[in-house]
Design a protein around this motif. Structure first.
Motif, mmCIF file in Angstrom:
data_model
loop_
_atom_site.group_PDB
_atom_site.id
_atom_site.type_symbol
_atom_site.label_atom_id
_atom_site.label_comp_id
_atom_site.label_asym_id
_atom_site.label_seq_id
_atom_site.Cartn_x
_atom_site.Cartn_y
_atom_site.Cartn_z
ATOM 1 N N VAL A 115 0.812 -1.171 -0.079
ATOM 2 C CA VAL A 115 -0.163 -0.106 0.097
ATOM 3 C C VAL A 115 0.897 1.367 -0.087
ATOM 4 O O VAL A 115 1.532 1.156 0.874
ATOM 5 C CB VAL A 115 -0.819 0.019 1.273
ATOM 6 C CG1 VAL A 115 -1.871 1.346 1.265
ATOM 7 C CG2 VAL A 115 -1.786 -1.186 1.378
ATOM 8 N N GLU A 116 0.690 2.154 -1.056
ATOM 9 C CA GLU A 116 1.731 3.388 -1.172
ATOM 10 C C GLU A 116 0.764 4.521 -1.197
ATOM 11 O O GLU A 116 -0.559 4.373 -1.977
ATOM 12 C CB GLU A 116 2.493 2.987 -2.297
ATOM 13 C CG GLU A 116 3.465 2.070 -2.104
ATOM 14 C CD GLU A 116 4.553 1.781 -3.389
ATOM 15 O OE1 GLU A 116 5.872 1.964 -2.928
ATOM 16 O OE2 GLU A 116 4.181 1.695 -4.362
ATOM 17 N N ALA A 123 0.564 6.646 -15.016
ATOM 18 C CA ALA A 123 0.548 7.331 -16.616
ATOM 19 C C ALA A 123 1.015 8.492 -16.526
ATOM 20 O O ALA A 123 1.429 9.125 -17.812
ATOM 21 C CB ALA A 123 -0.953 7.012 -16.905
ATOM 22 N N ASN A 124 0.974 9.224 -15.501
ATOM 23 C CA ASN A 124 1.250 10.893 -15.532
ATOM 24 C C ASN A 124 1.795 11.107 -14.122
ATOM 25 O O ASN A 124 1.148 11.358 -13.101
ATOM 26 C CB ASN A 124 0.046 11.693 -15.907
ATOM 27 C CG ASN A 124 0.586 13.115 -15.695
ATOM 28 O OD1 ASN A 124 1.668 13.683 -15.584
ATOM 29 N ND2 ASN A 124 -0.558 14.044 -16.091
ATOM 30 N N CYS A 130 -3.047 12.935 -5.232
ATOM 31 C CA CYS A 130 -2.306 12.214 -4.400
ATOM 32 C C CYS A 130 -3.417 10.899 -4.255
ATOM 33 O O CYS A 130 -4.459 11.274 -4.179
ATOM 34 C CB CYS A 130 -2.142 12.728 -2.967
ATOM 35 S SG CYS A 130 -1.128 11.560 -1.784
ATOM 36 N N ASN A 131 -2.817 9.818 -4.620
ATOM 37 C CA ASN A 131 -3.501 8.507 -4.453
ATOM 38 C C ASN A 131 -3.004 7.451 -3.626
ATOM 39 O O ASN A 131 -1.880 7.494 -3.432
ATOM 40 C CB ASN A 131 -3.888 8.195 -6.033
ATOM 41 C CG ASN A 131 -2.673 7.626 -6.803
ATOM 42 O OD1 ASN A 131 -2.152 6.886 -6.535
ATOM 43 N ND2 ASN A 131 -2.730 8.332 -7.869
ATOM 44 N N GLU A 132 -3.964 6.512 -3.383
ATOM 45 C CA GLU A 132 -3.455 5.482 -2.852
ATOM 46 C C GLU A 132 -3.416 3.996 -3.842
ATOM 47 O O GLU A 132 -4.311 3.911 -4.355
ATOM 48 C CB GLU A 132 -4.393 4.963 -1.389
ATOM 49 C CG GLU A 132 -3.956 3.921 -0.675
ATOM 50 C CD GLU A 132 -4.853 3.433 0.501
ATOM 51 O OE1 GLU A 132 -4.555 3.898 1.556
ATOM 52 O OE2 GLU A 132 -5.858 2.831 0.219
ATOM 53 N N THR A 133 -2.328 3.339 -3.637
ATOM 54 C CA THR A 133 -2.336 2.173 -4.550
ATOM 55 C C THR A 133 -2.068 0.985 -3.778
ATOM 56 O O THR A 133 -1.616 1.116 -2.836
ATOM 57 C CB THR A 133 -1.203 2.481 -5.578
ATOM 58 O OG1 THR A 133 0.081 2.481 -5.094
ATOM 59 C CG2 THR A 133 -1.198 3.568 -6.409
ATOM 60 N N ILE A 134 -2.960 0.172 -4.162
ATOM 61 C CA ILE A 134 -2.631 -1.085 -3.662
ATOM 62 C C ILE A 134 -2.021 -2.268 -4.717
ATOM 63 O O ILE A 134 -2.731 -2.369 -5.723
ATOM 64 C CB ILE A 134 -3.815 -1.645 -2.961
ATOM 65 C CG1 ILE A 134 -4.237 -0.778 -1.947
ATOM 66 C CG2 ILE A 134 -3.602 -3.243 -2.464
ATOM 67 C CD1 ILE A 134 -5.780 -1.012 -1.423
#
Length: 177
Positions: A115-116, A123-124, A130-134
């Motif tokens: 989780v980051e 893509a950009n 700001c987003n959370e990626t899993i």
């Protein structure tokens, strides 16, 4: 020459409605005979009842999937007997590093989700969000074994020391596009 003129008909899948809309627009411009389904990969067998000569998994797909054995099962489910599966993706070692490739941040055999929180998107990288990626880091053996255990025969495995596009921080162009 449009893809469908060669006799092939495409079936595409994505879980993003925005990606499907962009793909529909591109398919129309290219006169491609392609159908699109918007759903989670693991639900695809509930939305599609066909077998294919070719199944393809593209760059950046495997890391978004939590269940690699199920992924292999779905590929096997949709592949005709004698059909071919092709995967073009980044080597799992990439996902061990921090976003600037300065140090190892994750274990190669990372079992838990990663989780980051990041500025921009893959893509950009300059996008003002700001987003959370899993994501998940699956070892090469877990990826290959998920295919073997689901009846696929591995005939070739190639590795390359470059990215097909500039999607990582700190990349250095070695050849013009």
């Amino acid at each position: 020459m449009p893809f469908h003129v060669l006799g092939a008909k495409g079936q595409r899948h994505d879980f993003s409605e925005n990606a499907i809309a962009a793909a529909l627009d591109l398919a129309k411009k290219c006169e491609a005979g392609t159908e699109f389904i918007c759903c989670d990969l693991y639900n695809l067998p509930n939305h599609l009842d066909k077998k294919f000569d070719l199944v393809f998994t593209s760059y950046g797909t495997v890391g978004w999937l939590p269940d690699i054995p199920r992924w292999g099962e779905i590929i096997s489910h949709f592949l005709k007997v004698g059909g071919r599966f092709i995967i073009a993706d980044f080597h799992p070692v990439v996902w061990m590093f921090d976003n600037h490739f300065k140090y190892i941040q994750y274990n190669y055999f990372q079992a838990e989700a990663i989780v980051e929180h990041e500025e921009g998107t893959y893509a950009n990288t300059d996008a003002p969000i700001c987003n959370e990626t899993i994501s998940w880091n699956h070892s090469l053996s877990s990826i290959i074994n998920s295919l073997i255990y689901n009846g696929l025969e591995i005939k070739s495995l190639m590795e390359y020391d470059y990215s097909p596009y500039n999607c990582f921080h700190e990349l250095v162009e070695i050849s013009p596009k």
